[in-house]
Design a protein around this motif. Structure first.
Motif, PDB file in Angstrom:
ATOM      1  N   VAL A 105       0.635  -1.431   0.001  1.00 43.07           N
ATOM      2  CA  VAL A 105      -0.033   0.009   0.104  1.00 43.07           C
ATOM      3  C   VAL A 105       1.008   1.320   0.049  1.00 43.07           C
ATOM      4  O   VAL A 105       0.587   2.364  -0.681  1.00 43.07           O
ATOM      5  CB  VAL A 105      -1.115  -0.066   1.355  1.00 43.07           C
ATOM      6  N   ALA A 106       2.071   1.305   0.771  1.00 46.95           N
ATOM      7  CA  ALA A 106       2.830   2.259   0.561  1.00 46.95           C
ATOM      8  C   ALA A 106       3.440   2.521  -0.636  1.00 46.95           C
ATOM      9  O   ALA A 106       3.613   3.762  -1.124  1.00 46.95           O
ATOM     10  CB  ALA A 106       4.031   2.176   1.891  1.00 46.95           C
ATOM     11  N   VAL A 107       3.921   1.610  -1.331  1.00 45.31           N
ATOM     12  CA  VAL A 107       4.544   1.667  -2.832  1.00 45.31           C
ATOM     13  C   VAL A 107       3.364   2.118  -3.578  1.00 45.31           C
ATOM     14  O   VAL A 107       3.702   3.168  -4.503  1.00 45.31           O
ATOM     15  CB  VAL A 107       4.881   0.359  -2.998  1.00 45.31           C
ATOM     16  N   LEU A 108       2.012   1.791  -3.593  1.00 46.52           N
ATOM     17  CA  LEU A 108       1.017   2.050  -4.378  1.00 46.52           C
ATOM     18  C   LEU A 108       0.819   3.495  -4.330  1.00 46.52           C
ATOM     19  O   LEU A 108       0.718   4.452  -5.111  1.00 46.52           O
ATOM     20  CB  LEU A 108      -0.117   1.272  -3.899  1.00 46.52           C
ATOM     21  N   LEU A 109       0.882   4.158  -2.753  1.00 52.47           N
ATOM     22  CA  LEU A 109       0.475   5.555  -2.545  1.00 52.47           C
ATOM     23  C   LEU A 109       1.788   6.288  -3.111  1.00 52.47           C
ATOM     24  O   LEU A 109       1.365   7.647  -3.498  1.00 52.47           O
ATOM     25  CB  LEU A 109       0.244   5.761  -0.922  1.00 52.47           C
ATOM     26  N   THR A 110       3.141   5.900  -2.880  1.00 58.52           N
ATOM     27  CA  THR A 110       4.037   6.515  -3.452  1.00 58.52           C
ATOM     28  C   THR A 110       4.037   6.837  -4.829  1.00 58.52           C
ATOM     29  O   THR A 110       4.058   7.759  -5.276  1.00 58.52           O
ATOM     30  CB  THR A 110       5.235   5.796  -3.240  1.00 58.52           C
ATOM     31  N   VAL A 111       3.538   5.869  -5.641  1.00 61.38           N
ATOM     32  CA  VAL A 111       3.236   5.896  -7.027  1.00 61.38           C
ATOM     33  C   VAL A 111       2.106   6.698  -7.537  1.00 61.38           C
ATOM     34  O   VAL A 111       2.348   7.606  -8.407  1.00 61.38           O
ATOM     35  CB  VAL A 111       3.124   4.498  -7.538  1.00 61.38           C
ATOM     36  N   LEU A 112       1.192   6.760  -6.779  1.00 58.32           N
ATOM     37  CA  LEU A 112       0.076   7.775  -7.075  1.00 58.32           C
ATOM     38  C   LEU A 112       0.528   9.215  -6.636  1.00 58.32           C
ATOM     39  O   LEU A 112       0.027  10.176  -7.490  1.00 58.32           O
ATOM     40  CB  LEU A 112      -1.080   7.419  -5.989  1.00 58.32           C
ATOM     41  N   TYR A 113       0.994   9.449  -5.648  1.00 56.97           N
ATOM     42  CA  TYR A 113       1.740  10.725  -5.248  1.00 56.97           C
ATOM     43  C   TYR A 113       2.760  11.174  -6.438  1.00 56.97           C
ATOM     44  O   TYR A 113       2.481  12.335  -6.827  1.00 56.97           O
ATOM     45  CB  TYR A 113       2.460  10.605  -4.050  1.00 56.97           C
ATOM     46  N   ARG A 114       3.407  10.487  -7.160  1.00 52.64           N
ATOM     47  CA  ARG A 114       4.706  10.772  -8.063  1.00 52.64           C
ATOM     48  C   ARG A 114       3.723  11.058  -9.091  1.00 52.64           C
ATOM     49  O   ARG A 114       3.823  11.912 -10.026  1.00 52.64           O
ATOM     50  CB  ARG A 114       5.473   9.736  -8.297  1.00 52.64           C
ATOM     51  N   ALA A 115       2.535  10.208  -9.633  1.00 54.84           N
ATOM     52  CA  ALA A 115       1.798  10.263 -10.881  1.00 54.84           C
ATOM     53  C   ALA A 115       0.844  11.620 -10.678  1.00 54.84           C
ATOM     54  O   ALA A 115       0.604  12.391 -11.627  1.00 54.84           O
ATOM     55  CB  ALA A 115       1.029   9.180 -11.017  1.00 54.84           C
ATOM     56  N   GLY A 116       0.581  12.070  -9.953  1.00 56.86           N
ATOM     57  CA  GLY A 116      -0.437  13.170  -9.191  1.00 56.86           C
ATOM     58  C   GLY A 116       0.418  14.363  -9.567  1.00 56.86           C
ATOM     59  O   GLY A 116      -0.026  15.699  -9.502  1.00 56.86           O
ATOM     60  N   MET A 117       1.645  14.511  -8.975  1.00 62.94           N
ATOM     61  CA  MET A 117       2.393  15.771  -9.488  1.00 62.94           C
ATOM     62  C   MET A 117       2.937  15.839 -10.919  1.00 62.94           C
ATOM     63  O   MET A 117       3.687  16.782 -11.062  1.00 62.94           O
ATOM     64  CB  MET A 117       3.969  15.437  -8.460  1.00 62.94           C
ATOM     65  N   HIS A 118       2.644  15.133 -11.805  1.00 64.38           N
ATOM     66  CA  HIS A 118       2.605  15.372 -13.057  1.00 64.38           C
ATOM     67  C   HIS A 118       4.365  15.300 -13.588  1.00 64.38           C
ATOM     68  O   HIS A 118       5.123  15.240 -12.637  1.00 64.38           O
ATOM     69  CB  HIS A 118       2.155  16.651 -13.495  1.00 64.38           C
ATOM     70  N   SER A 119       4.487  15.467 -14.801  1.00 62.08           N
ATOM     71  CA  SER A 119       5.854  15.607 -15.216  1.00 62.08           C
ATOM     72  C   SER A 119       6.009  16.586 -16.399  1.00 62.08           C
ATOM     73  O   SER A 119       4.556  17.231 -16.823  1.00 62.08           O
ATOM     74  CB  SER A 119       6.224  14.232 -16.129  1.00 62.08           C
ATOM     75  N   PRO A 120       7.021  17.410 -16.366  1.00 62.61           N
ATOM     76  CA  PRO A 120       7.032  18.638 -17.422  1.00 62.61           C
ATOM     77  C   PRO A 120       7.056  17.938 -18.709  1.00 62.61           C
ATOM     78  O   PRO A 120       7.502  17.067 -19.147  1.00 62.61           O
ATOM     79  CB  PRO A 120       8.255  19.105 -17.016  1.00 62.61           C
ATOM     80  N   VAL A 121       6.720  19.047 -19.625  1.00 61.94           N
ATOM     81  CA  VAL A 121       6.613  18.790 -21.140  1.00 61.94           C
ATOM     82  C   VAL A 121       7.727  19.422 -21.549  1.00 61.94           C
ATOM     83  O   VAL A 121       7.600  20.969 -21.802  1.00 61.94           O
ATOM     84  CB  VAL A 121       5.208  19.034 -21.710  1.00 61.94           C
ATOM     85  N   VAL A 122       8.702  18.897 -22.020  1.00 63.40           N
ATOM     86  CA  VAL A 122      10.044  19.409 -22.581  1.00 63.40           C
ATOM     87  C   VAL A 122       9.910  19.347 -24.065  1.00 63.40           C
ATOM     88  O   VAL A 122       9.863  18.222 -24.829  1.00 63.40           O
ATOM     89  CB  VAL A 122      11.055  18.707 -21.844  1.00 63.40           C
ATOM     90  N   GLN A 123      10.110  20.251 -24.769  1.00 62.15           N
ATOM     91  CA  GLN A 123       9.823  20.689 -26.117  1.00 62.15           C
ATOM     92  C   GLN A 123      11.204  20.330 -26.732  1.00 62.15           C
ATOM     93  O   GLN A 123      12.287  20.335 -26.227  1.00 62.15           O
ATOM     94  CB  GLN A 123       9.186  21.828 -26.729  1.00 62.15           C
TER      95      GLN A 123
END
Length: 147
Positions: A105-123
């Motif tokens: 559950v901790a790993v799943l919540l960490t993955v959700l946290y990282r996914a929720g913080m988005h990633s930059p779109v580098v052109q």
């Protein structure tokens, strides 16, 4: 006679027992590790964006978002562990679920946290969208192309 019967019935009722503190102490520790790893992964993902990791954004991520995420993760992990406390697991091999499930559950919540913080779109020209969200799954702050 009737009063003694009622007292004897009350005396035989099972009491509500809480899990030992060692079991409950795992939740904040697992949540702290998950929140820290998620924060580091977010900061690393945004380091490619030249203006995405400015000092103000980094400070808000560390001081503002990470404690809130830690608190939410701790609450979720406590619920997970308390739900397993009352379960009687028949096989000794299944008792490892009291460790494995909270870690999963901790790993799943960490993955959700990282996914929720988005990633930059580098052109291709090096411009990017700056400003990660202040909290997971919110819109980005200061969106726009910057070089």
């Amino acid at each position: 006679m009737k009063a003694q019967t009622i007292r004897s019935r009350r005396g035989t009722q099972p009491r509500l027992t809480l899990p030992p503190w060692q079991l409950l102490a795992r939740s904040p520790v697992f949540a702290a590790v998950g929140a820290y790893v998620g924060m580091c992964l977010t900061a690393r993902a945004w380091s490619d964006c030249p203006l995405g990791n400015d000092a103000a954004g980094e400070t808000y991520l560390v001081i503002g978002t990470t404690p809130l995420v830690w608190f939410a993760m701790t609450a979720a992990l406590l619920l997970c562990q308390l739900s397993l406390w009352g379960a009687t697991l028949p096989l000794p091999g299944l008792r490892c679920l009291q460790w494995v499930l909270p870690v999963a559950v901790a790993v799943l919540l960490t993955v959700l946290y990282r996914a929720g913080m988005h990633s930059p779109v580098v052109q291709p020209d090096g411009t990017c969208m700056e400003g990660y969200p202040h909290f997971p799954f919110e819109p980005k702050q200061n969106p726009g192309p910057h070089g």
